[in-house]
Scaffold this active site. Structure first.
Site, PDB file in Angstrom:
ATOM      1  CG  ASP A 134      46.965  43.522  40.784  1.00  0.00           C
ATOM      2  OD1 ASP A 134      46.027  42.907  41.327  1.00  0.00           O
ATOM      3  OD2 ASP A 134      47.845  44.136  41.426  1.00  0.00           O
ATOM      4  NE  ARG A 184      41.366  42.888  43.272  1.00  0.00           N
ATOM      5  CZ  ARG A 184      42.711  42.780  43.139  1.00  0.00           C
ATOM      6  NH1 ARG A 184      43.370  43.582  42.340  1.00  0.00           N
ATOM      7  NH2 ARG A 184      43.360  41.862  43.808  1.00  0.00           N
TER       8      ARG A 184
END
Ligand code: FAD
Length: 308
Positions: A134, A184
């Site tokens: 992340d 992402r």
């Protein structure tokens, strides 16, 4: 306007104590974080995968203060992966990790985080799946990308996240798209200063589309992390123009947000991955979800008043 205030509150220990102890908090939290233990989460994994969805699992927790907590975070992921082994779902269930939880902000944090995340990536690979790193606040990103490069030498499927609101992101996207990475793309969920990030929604949305084009035209595997209907349609159009098949990119959304849309996209044949967070240290994750949508905060405050 409220978003930055809530994000500032998310860093306050006093607010953390107040909100965590509020009697109604748990029922509102459950919408976004549907369990505290691996035992709670396994039935949810079975249910969502049976509906044709894929998952990325996040054990919540960040801002840790000791190396022992970082080791505990690693072990929590290893426990989850051990359970996943028996389900045999392979890459349909991957892991998302925050390097802060693996010790990145502690002394010698870069090495510590790498040492803690590597066994998780190895264990994930052993059951046929992978890990995505992340993106946290901008000060952590050089270290995150360096760890991503290091892990990809042995595990090229390891993914990472880039945030459209940061000025640096187009350059990061070009590098990652050229080297074939899983990436992402999200708008960005932290409170960032004007020196490094766009502050207004229209600018962030335009930057998102520019980055999306780079990823779609590149060599990597784009993962579109957004609930924004406009960006979903633009993604479909850009994928078509780039000649990408349905399994050459995927959509990702958060558990508890636009759940009907998860099912609709999966039914259309898209890969749809639901980011599913669980665990006891949910405060930071929960506050970012409140900051993203003022209606969530209003709902939360109304339930406090009506029960109070
Ligand atoms: C799979 C995934 C992974 C992510 N990982 C990261 C990460 O690593 N780092 C990072 O900084 N950020 C991450 N984010 C958060 C992201 O940066 C945004 O804050 C978040 O996705 C909201 O932006 P949006 O693209 O959905 O668009 P928005 O314009 O914010 O929202 C579009 C619509 O989606 C719905 N919606 C959005 N958020 C909410 C909410 N909280 N509650 C209810 N409805 C909502 C609303 O209907 C809204 O109108 C992630 C998001 C997703 C989906």
């Amino acid at each position: 306007m409220l978003g930055p205030v809530i994000l500032a509150a998310s860093r306050s220990d006093r607010m953390r104590r107040l909100i965590s102890a509020a009697p109604v908090t748990k029922q509102v939290v459950d919408r976004f974080i549907p369990g505290e233990t691996v035992g709670d989460i396994v039935p949810i994994i079975k249910d969502l995968t049976a509906k044709g969805l894929e998952l990325t699992m996040d054990v919540v927790g960040e801002d840790i203060t000791t190396p022992e907590q970082a080791t505990a975070a690693r072990d929590a992921y290893l426990e989850l992966i051990d359970q996943l082994k028996d389900l045999g779902l392979g890459e349909r269930v991957e892991m998302s990790v925050k390097l802060s939880m693996f010790g990145q902000a502690l002394e010698d944090g870069h090495e510590l985080a790498l040492a803690n995340v590597r066994p998780v990536v190895e264990a994930a690979a052993a059951i046929g799946t992978t890990v995505t790193l992340d993106a946290e606040d901008h000060t952590t990103l050089d270290s995150m990308f360096a760890i991503h490069d290091e892990l990809r030498k042995d595990f090229p499927q390891t993914g990472c996240v880039i945030q459209a609101y940061l000025f640096r992101t187009e350059a990061d996207a070009r590098r990652l798209a050229a080297n074939g990475s899983r990436v992402r793309i999200v708008k960005g969920a932290y409170k960032e200063p004007a020196e490094v990030a766009y502050q207004q929604k229209p600018e962030i949305d335009k930057a998102y589309v520019r980055v999306l084009k780079i990823l779609m035209e590149g060599e990597g595997y784009p993962m579109i992390g957004s609930h924004d209907p406009r960006l979903i349609s633009i993604t479909q159009e850009l994928a078509r123009r780039a000649g990408r098949k349905l399994d050459e990119y995927e959509f990702q959304m958060l558990y508890g947000i636009r759940s009907d849309e998860h099912l609709r996209l999966a039914a259309e044949g898209h890969r749809m991955r639901v980011y599913t967070a669980y665990g006891t240290d949910w405060y930071g994750y929960f506050m970012r979800r409140l900051a993203e949508k003022p209606a969530n905060l209003q709902f939360f405050l109304r339930s406090m008043v009506s029960k109070g």
